[in-house]
Design an enzyme around this catalytic site. Sequence first.
Site, mmCIF file in Angstrom:
data_model
loop_
_atom_site.group_PDB
_atom_site.id
_atom_site.type_symbol
_atom_site.label_atom_id
_atom_site.label_comp_id
_atom_site.label_asym_id
_atom_site.label_seq_id
_atom_site.Cartn_x
_atom_site.Cartn_y
_atom_site.Cartn_z
ATOM 1 N N ASP A 1 0.880 -0.994 -0.020
ATOM 2 C CA ASP A 1 0.034 0.071 0.038
ATOM 3 C C ASP A 1 0.872 1.331 -0.010
ATOM 4 O O ASP A 1 1.910 1.270 0.070
ATOM 5 C CB ASP A 1 -0.943 0.109 1.262
ATOM 6 C CG ASP A 1 -1.881 1.288 1.166
ATOM 7 O OD1 ASP A 1 -2.636 1.446 0.259
ATOM 8 O OD2 ASP A 1 -1.917 1.931 2.276
ATOM 9 N N SER A 2 0.380 2.254 -0.297
ATOM 10 C CA SER A 2 1.056 3.502 0.063
ATOM 11 C C SER A 2 1.723 3.976 1.270
ATOM 12 O O SER A 2 2.592 4.673 1.420
ATOM 13 C CB SER A 2 0.454 4.793 -0.590
ATOM 14 O OG SER A 2 -0.964 5.006 0.197
ATOM 15 N N CYS B 1 -4.465 -1.469 -1.976
ATOM 16 C CA CYS B 1 -4.597 -0.179 -1.926
ATOM 17 C C CYS B 1 -5.659 0.260 -3.308
ATOM 18 O O CYS B 1 -5.605 -0.307 -4.384
ATOM 19 C CB CYS B 1 -3.198 0.324 -2.746
ATOM 20 S SG CYS B 1 -3.102 2.320 -3.112
ATOM 21 N N GLU C 1 -2.305 8.906 8.018
ATOM 22 C CA GLU C 1 -0.795 8.856 8.430
ATOM 23 C C GLU C 1 -0.214 9.683 9.404
ATOM 24 O O GLU C 1 0.930 9.396 10.187
ATOM 25 C CB GLU C 1 -0.354 9.408 6.820
ATOM 26 C CG GLU C 1 -0.603 8.209 5.628
ATOM 27 C CD GLU C 1 0.165 6.908 5.962
ATOM 28 O OE1 GLU C 1 1.295 6.961 6.376
ATOM 29 O OE2 GLU C 1 -0.262 5.664 5.649
ATOM 30 N N CYS D 1 -10.815 2.819 0.184
ATOM 31 C CA CYS D 1 -9.482 3.050 0.388
ATOM 32 C C CYS D 1 -9.261 2.288 1.738
ATOM 33 O O CYS D 1 -9.914 2.483 2.507
ATOM 34 C CB CYS D 1 -9.285 4.621 0.562
ATOM 35 S SG CYS D 1 -7.597 4.893 1.236
ATOM 36 N N HIS E 1 -7.018 2.718 3.931
ATOM 37 C CA HIS E 1 -6.774 3.700 5.011
ATOM 38 C C HIS E 1 -8.007 4.038 5.947
ATOM 39 O O HIS E 1 -8.063 4.104 6.984
ATOM 40 C CB HIS E 1 -6.249 5.017 4.718
ATOM 41 C CG HIS E 1 -4.744 5.077 4.286
ATOM 42 N ND1 HIS E 1 -4.003 4.568 3.089
ATOM 43 C CD2 HIS E 1 -3.881 5.554 5.238
ATOM 44 C CE1 HIS E 1 -2.668 4.763 3.126
ATOM 45 N NE2 HIS E 1 -2.511 5.650 4.406
HETATM 46 N N1 DGL Z 1 -4.748 3.086 0.929
HETATM 47 C C1 DGL Z 1 -4.749 3.728 -0.313
HETATM 48 C C2 DGL Z 1 -5.921 3.457 -1.031
HETATM 49 O O1 DGL Z 1 -6.576 2.337 -0.817
HETATM 50 C C3 DGL Z 1 -3.913 4.749 -0.783
HETATM 51 C C4 DGL Z 1 -4.230 5.949 -0.307
HETATM 52 C C5 DGL Z 1 -3.437 7.208 -0.777
HETATM 53 O O2 DGL Z 1 -1.830 6.901 -0.747
HETATM 54 O O3 DGL Z 1 -3.885 8.083 -1.201
HETATM 55 O O4 DGL Z 1 -6.306 4.046 -2.019
#
Ligand code: DGL
Length: 274
Positions: free
Chosen positions: A10-11, A73, A151, A185, A187
């Site tokens: 993931d990011s 992600c 984050e 997402c 996150h």
């Molecule tokens: N967690 C990621 C997603 O599901 C990435 C969010 C991001 O880096 O903008 O989209």
Amino acid sequence: MDNRPIGIFDSGLGGLTAVREILQIMPHEQVVYFGDTGRVPYGTRSRETIIKYARQDIAFLLSKQVKIVIAACGTVSSVAAGLGQEIPVLYTGVVEPTALAASLATRNQRVGVIGTSATIQSGSYRRALNALNLDIQVFEQDCPLFVPLVEHGFSRKDDPVPRLVAERYLAPLKEHGIDTLIMGCTHYPILRDIIAQIMGKDVTLIDSGRETASFASEMLRSQNALCDETQTAAYSFFVSDRVEGFSKAASVFLEQNIVQDVQYINIDAFAKDP
Ligand code: DGL
């Protein structure tokens, strides 16, 4: 049987929502996690950049001899859907497993989707939901401030900062009378308590990280690629920037101390091309 590790990327912290589920449902597996903390967020970037980053993330995981790559992600899964075809191991993104769970959960056929700007602009969840059921009406909302909030550790349910932001983003979805909300997402489930309180108890929340982990588990089972049950689980976490912030936040989220298991890697050393 296949004792090689499961690879997840993931990011940043978001893919931990899939890791947390793997801890529960596949307790013997070894896991290699990469969080691209030096380049988060992905969701505000161009398609070309997201694809380049995702290829490097996958190349890193393949260097660890993983048996499956989970793109935990929503942004990569939405914008770079074809990447699985470039690699010699099993692959899944989050969109299809999550859309399937939402299509089964909705009773009034009104489903909301929240995600990064790149995810919402791609229309990926809408397409996946309507491929399953054309009667589903889809209401979408991007929430670009959620990833930086998570984050930076603004995710406690009693924190007024993420609550205020969430109230603003979720108000239009409440007006549409949805009964199911995709947290598209990975996150966003970290903000689950806040989102649940705002949406109310009649709205079912679908967690993209969790659904994708269960889907990956089924994929491995059907290919006879789960590990030997006598294997001891092992987790290694890699990040592309300072390890401290990630270790602390990840330990809180996973409810175990992983500080010793986080290492820095130079992601630029990994190939950008297929
Ligand atoms: N967690 C990621 C997603 O599901 C990435 C969010 C991001 O880096 O903008 O989209």
